[in-house]
Write a protein that holds these residues in place. Structure first.
Motif, PDB file in Angstrom:
ATOM      1  N   ASN B  11       0.834  -1.195   0.000  1.00  0.00           N
ATOM      2  CA  ASN B  11       0.000   0.000   0.000  1.00  0.00           C
ATOM      3  C   ASN B  11       0.871   1.249   0.000  1.00  0.00           C
ATOM      4  OD1 ASN B  11      -2.191  -1.704   0.194  1.00  0.00           O
ATOM      5  ND2 ASN B  11      -2.340  -1.500   2.421  1.00  0.00           N
ATOM      6  N   LEU B  12       0.419   2.228  -0.729  1.00  0.00           N
ATOM      7  CA  LEU B  12       1.152   3.494  -0.796  1.00  0.00           C
ATOM      8  C   LEU B  12       0.164   4.615  -0.495  1.00  0.00           C
ATOM      9  CD1 LEU B  12       3.579   4.568  -3.665  1.00  0.00           C
ATOM     10  CD2 LEU B  12       2.098   6.167  -2.489  1.00  0.00           C
ATOM     11  N   THR B  13       0.460   5.374   0.532  1.00  0.00           N
ATOM     12  CA  THR B  13      -0.378   6.518   0.893  1.00  0.00           C
ATOM     13  C   THR B  13       0.500   7.751   0.953  1.00  0.00           C
ATOM     14  OG1 THR B  13      -1.817   5.099   2.221  1.00  0.00           O
ATOM     15  CG2 THR B  13      -1.961   7.468   2.600  1.00  0.00           C
ATOM     16  N   ALA B  14       0.174   8.725   0.153  1.00  0.00           N
ATOM     17  CA  ALA B  14       0.958   9.967   0.130  1.00  0.00           C
ATOM     18  C   ALA B  14       0.011  11.149   0.267  1.00  0.00           C
ATOM     19  CB  ALA B  14       1.760  10.077  -1.162  1.00  0.00           C
ATOM     20  N   ASN B  15       0.159  11.844   1.366  1.00  0.00           N
ATOM     21  CA  ASN B  15      -0.623  13.060   1.590  1.00  0.00           C
ATOM     22  C   ASN B  15       0.300  14.251   1.350  1.00  0.00           C
ATOM     23  OD1 ASN B  15      -2.893  11.484   2.620  1.00  0.00           O
ATOM     24  ND2 ASN B  15      -1.611  11.161   4.423  1.00  0.00           N
ATOM     25  N   VAL B  16       0.016  14.986   0.321  1.00  0.00           N
ATOM     26  CA  VAL B  16       0.954  16.012  -0.121  1.00  0.00           C
ATOM     27  C   VAL B  16       0.298  17.385  -0.024  1.00  0.00           C
ATOM     28  CG1 VAL B  16       2.450  16.782  -1.988  1.00  0.00           C
ATOM     29  CG2 VAL B  16       1.985  14.345  -1.700  1.00  0.00           C
ATOM     30  N   THR B  17       0.999  18.299   0.626  1.00  0.00           N
ATOM     31  CA  THR B  17       0.578  19.695   0.678  1.00  0.00           C
ATOM     32  C   THR B  17       1.559  20.514  -0.143  1.00  0.00           C
ATOM     33  OG1 THR B  17      -0.291  19.366   2.911  1.00  0.00           O
ATOM     34  CG2 THR B  17       0.053  21.632   2.202  1.00  0.00           C
ATOM     35  N   ALA B  33       4.966  14.897  -9.990  1.00  0.00           N
ATOM     36  CA  ALA B  33       4.948  13.793  -9.032  1.00  0.00           C
ATOM     37  C   ALA B  33       4.651  12.488  -9.746  1.00  0.00           C
ATOM     38  CB  ALA B  33       3.905  14.046  -7.947  1.00  0.00           C
ATOM     39  N   LEU B  35       3.937   8.521  -8.727  1.00  0.00           N
ATOM     40  CA  LEU B  35       3.661   7.558  -7.667  1.00  0.00           C
ATOM     41  C   LEU B  35       3.393   6.203  -8.303  1.00  0.00           C
ATOM     42  CD1 LEU B  35       1.120   9.721  -5.611  1.00  0.00           C
ATOM     43  CD2 LEU B  35       3.591   9.721  -5.439  1.00  0.00           C
ATOM     44  N   ARG B  36       3.997   5.173  -7.743  1.00  0.00           N
ATOM     45  CA  ARG B  36       3.793   3.849  -8.331  1.00  0.00           C
ATOM     46  C   ARG B  36       3.858   2.770  -7.263  1.00  0.00           C
ATOM     47  NH1 ARG B  36       3.839   1.424 -13.292  1.00  0.00           N
ATOM     48  NH2 ARG B  36       4.309  -0.780 -13.247  1.00  0.00           N
ATOM     49  N   PHE B  46      -3.446  15.630  -3.192  1.00  0.00           N
ATOM     50  CA  PHE B  46      -2.629  16.821  -3.383  1.00  0.00           C
ATOM     51  C   PHE B  46      -3.502  18.031  -3.056  1.00  0.00           C
ATOM     52  CE2 PHE B  46       1.516  16.065  -5.473  1.00  0.00           C
ATOM     53  CZ  PHE B  46       1.491  14.682  -5.468  1.00  0.00           C
TER      54      PHE B  46
END
Lengths: 114, 156
Positions: B11-17, B33, B35-36, B46
């Motif tokens: 699992n990949l979780t990216a919270n980007v500000t 960006a 993501l993979r 985002f």
């Protein structure tokens, strides 16, 4: 409250294989002095994180590359309009190209069998 | 194959500000960006910092055998494409309303040029979207997976 530091400010939380929680703070260098201790420096890997800050080209790359490991990343990115290039972020996990190729084959097989 | 799929789940979780203090419409992407992951859930959002005017984002989120959920806020402007195989690709727009910071008064609209089960693409932004764009000045979000649903959500 996000505090914007220098060019970019990355607070990263990654969860690695063993569910061990690792927290790093990355502050890329903005010049050749006053480099923060947390600076990962160019081309250095740390918990799968690669930071690349090319002063000459005014580029910032932040890469988080893991294999078969879950990632949770909370990231704050900054980009100055006066810079020539975008701020670039890469976050990769999964199992690499080999299994991806297998999955593509599987998809093809599945479609053919419908 | 399914045994491998069950064992290897990333699992990949990216919270980007993001914050880009543009004073005019930017002439290049502010953020790029990629993501993979594979056989896991890919979730990312985002969101602009409250102090940030609209920034140009070029986002690519790619998965295989796993769902993708991408959320962008109501300051994103650009083209989008979501696609998958043997599953559902969907794009939703929330009701958060923001007028064009650069040209006040233009309504925010979403145009869907193709909307099929497995693929959807179009444009979202202010105005009618019919202007000839310089691709370098245009936001872009591309989402792709296989055998799992992909969802793109615009907050407004």
């Amino acid at each position: 409250m996000i505090r914007w530091l220098h060019r970019a400010h990355l607070t990263l939380t990654t969860t690695v294989h063993t569910s061990q929680q690792v927290t790093d703070r990355y502050i890329p260098r903005t010049n050749h002095r006053d480099v923060p201790r947390q600076d990962l420096s160019r081309h250095q890997y740390h918990h799968g994180v690669r930071a690349f800050d090319d002063i000459r080209l005014n580029r910032i790359y932040l890469s988080i590359l893991l294999i078969d490991s879950p990632i949770v990343a909370n990231i704050s990115l900054y980009n100055n309009p006066s810079w020539k290039h975008p701020t670039t972020l890469e976050v990769h996990t999964g199992n690499g190209c080999v299994l991806a190729s297998i999955s593509s084959f599987y998809v093809a097989f599945d479609i053919a069998s419908v | 194959m399914w045994l491998l799929t069950l064992l290897l789940c990333s699992n990949l979780t990216a919270n980007v500000t993001i914050l880009a203090p543009n004073e005019d419409p930017p002439l290049r992407p502010n953020f790029v960006a990629n993501l993979r992951t594979f056989s896991g859930v890919l979730t990312t959002n985002f969101l602009h910092d409250p102090a940030s005017p609209p920034a140009i984002i070029q986002l690519r989120a790619v998965n295989d055998l796993g769902p993708v959920n991408v959320t962008l806020d109501s300051l994103f402007e650009g083209i989008f494409q979501v696609s998958t195989k043997q599953a559902t690709a969907s794009v939703t727009q929330g009701n958060a309303s923001v007028t064009d910071p650069w040209v006040p008064g233009l309504p925010r609209t979403m145009q869907t040029d193709l909307n099929s089960t497995e693929r959807s693409y179009g444009w979202i932004g202010w105005g009618d979207g019919g202007t000839l764009w310089n691709a370098y000045e245009l936001g872009e979000v591309l989402i792709d997976s296989s055998l799992a649903a992909v969802t793109l959500s615009f907050l407004g």
